[in-house]
Motif scaffolding. Sequence first.
Motif, PDB file in Angstrom:
ATOM      1  N   ARG A 243       0.827  -1.212   0.000  1.00 26.79           N
ATOM      2  CA  ARG A 243       0.000   0.000   0.000  1.00 26.79           C
ATOM      3  C   ARG A 243       0.856   1.256   0.000  1.00 26.79           C
ATOM      4  N   TRP A 244       1.905   1.249   0.789  1.00 28.88           N
ATOM      5  CA  TRP A 244       2.790   2.416   0.830  1.00 28.88           C
ATOM      6  C   TRP A 244       3.489   2.622  -0.513  1.00 28.88           C
TER       7      TRP A 244
ATOM      8  N   ALA B 156       2.350   1.751  -3.504  1.00 23.85           N
ATOM      9  CA  ALA B 156       1.349   2.266  -4.442  1.00 23.85           C
ATOM     10  C   ALA B 156       1.063   3.746  -4.179  1.00 23.85           C
ATOM     11  N   LYS B 157       1.005   4.112  -2.907  1.00 19.55           N
ATOM     12  CA  LYS B 157       0.804   5.533  -2.578  1.00 19.55           C
ATOM     13  C   LYS B 157       1.967   6.378  -3.075  1.00 19.55           C
ATOM     14  N   THR B 158       3.179   5.879  -2.963  1.00 21.98           N
ATOM     15  CA  THR B 158       4.357   6.614  -3.429  1.00 21.98           C
ATOM     16  C   THR B 158       4.320   6.811  -4.940  1.00 21.98           C
TER      17      THR B 158
ATOM     18  N   LEU C  35       1.689   6.858  -6.936  1.00 20.94           N
ATOM     19  CA  LEU C  35       0.619   7.778  -7.322  1.00 20.94           C
ATOM     20  C   LEU C  35       0.943   9.217  -6.939  1.00 20.94           C
ATOM     21  N   ARG C  36       1.480   9.407  -5.753  1.00 17.30           N
ATOM     22  CA  ARG C  36       1.773  10.765  -5.288  1.00 17.30           C
ATOM     23  C   ARG C  36       2.958  11.370  -6.026  1.00 17.30           C
TER      24      ARG C  36
ATOM     25  N   GLU D 261       2.665  15.977   2.397  1.00 13.08           N
ATOM     26  CA  GLU D 261       1.746  14.861   2.613  1.00 13.08           C
ATOM     27  C   GLU D 261       0.636  15.216   3.608  1.00 13.08           C
TER      28      GLU D 261
ATOM     29  N   ALA E 125      -3.503   2.291  -3.047  1.00 14.57           N
ATOM     30  CA  ALA E 125      -3.366   3.652  -2.535  1.00 14.57           C
ATOM     31  C   ALA E 125      -4.638   4.112  -1.851  1.00 14.57           C
ATOM     32  N   TRP E 126      -5.793   3.721  -2.391  1.00  6.95           N
ATOM     33  CA  TRP E 126      -7.058   4.074  -1.732  1.00  6.95           C
ATOM     34  C   TRP E 126      -7.136   3.426  -0.348  1.00  6.95           C
TER      35      TRP E 126
ATOM     36  N   TRP F 134      -4.670   2.736   1.556  1.00  2.68           N
ATOM     37  CA  TRP F 134      -3.744   3.459   2.437  1.00  2.68           C
ATOM     38  C   TRP F 134      -4.384   4.728   2.976  1.00  2.68           C
ATOM     39  N   TYR F 135      -4.978   5.538   2.084  1.00  6.16           N
ATOM     40  CA  TYR F 135      -5.531   6.827   2.509  1.00  6.16           C
ATOM     41  C   TYR F 135      -6.856   6.683   3.251  1.00  6.16           C
TER      42      TYR F 135
END
Length: 352
Positions: free
Chosen positions: A51-52, A54-56, A58-59, A68, A325-326, A328-329
């Motif tokens: 998850r982290w 994927a977040k990286t 995308l961001r 952040e 990522a979803w 994660w957030y």
Amino acid sequence: MRDAKVYNMKRALPRMSWHPHNLYNLWRRSFGALEKITNRVEYKETLNWRRWTAKTLLRAYHGDYINEKIFKRWYLPENLPDVRPPEATSLSATSELNKWALKDEAAEKAERLAEEEKKKGLAPVGSLMFSEVERRIDVIIFRACFAHSVYDARRMVIHGSVLLNGKKHTNPNTRLAPGDMVTVDPKAIRFLQPRSEPTVEDVEEVEEVAETEGKSTEESASDDAAESERSAETESASESEEELEKSTRRKRSQANRKPSHLLPGHDLTPFHLPPYASPFLFIPAYLEPSFSTCSVVYVRHPTARPGYSEIPTPWDADGEVVRLAWEWYSKRRMRIRSKSQLARMPENRQEA
């Protein structure tokens, strides 16, 4: 500079830019050596690590210059859309109930509707996490193809080269409302600058080189023993001289020729885009640009429907990277906004 090492080859994170290094990093993540790392088949890592990651990814593309904490507090939607598929649809449940009640026609109709919904699929609403980022004035300038990257668009806004509804605007964090018009100074757009044409000095240098090459070919031809070979070489030298003369004439005409946008009766604005911009060259449906006036209108907020997402992203809008990522957030988003935090909120014209 904040964007000094954004195109790092080792990290290979795609950015909102048309830089050739960024295009190479995007290829590595999509089809190159890092494809297996990005889209993993065998998961040996923990779920939290995936998850982290994927977040990286995308961001890095959507607002990497936004802190952040600020992103989670102000740029995530209040109602984060659910991207998880439903466990059991109501149509399948009703079809089973109708079969148990011996209502064959109603059961067949419910099964048909359930198959149609399954084929239709869910809308890729996961990409709408970045709908607030797409409203930023610097992102809109980049989406309208007025800048090579979002970093250049930020510099345009900060340096006072952008007008918002006819007034000078220097805040790149502003989120626009539907109907706002952004105008960019043509002098600040690199696409509008004329390409470097050969000058008279360059043409003279080419003529001198052609003369020296012609003399050298003549001397070498005179040194040959055979008369037949000498005649053949002189013929080839004359042909090369003619080709050089044609090329110099062509370059001289190009140097004396005016750019197309300076000719009388030419109303269109010339855009000289780099050849490697073609993978990113498209205008989203929620923007209406005018290249003759160097302006763009933010028509509406981006939306999504089954099989289509209006937010441009290098990843699949309904793929695993967006889903992780979803997740994660959805567990780490900030919902508390105190009065002091509200005072530091980025400008949002939708609420004004």
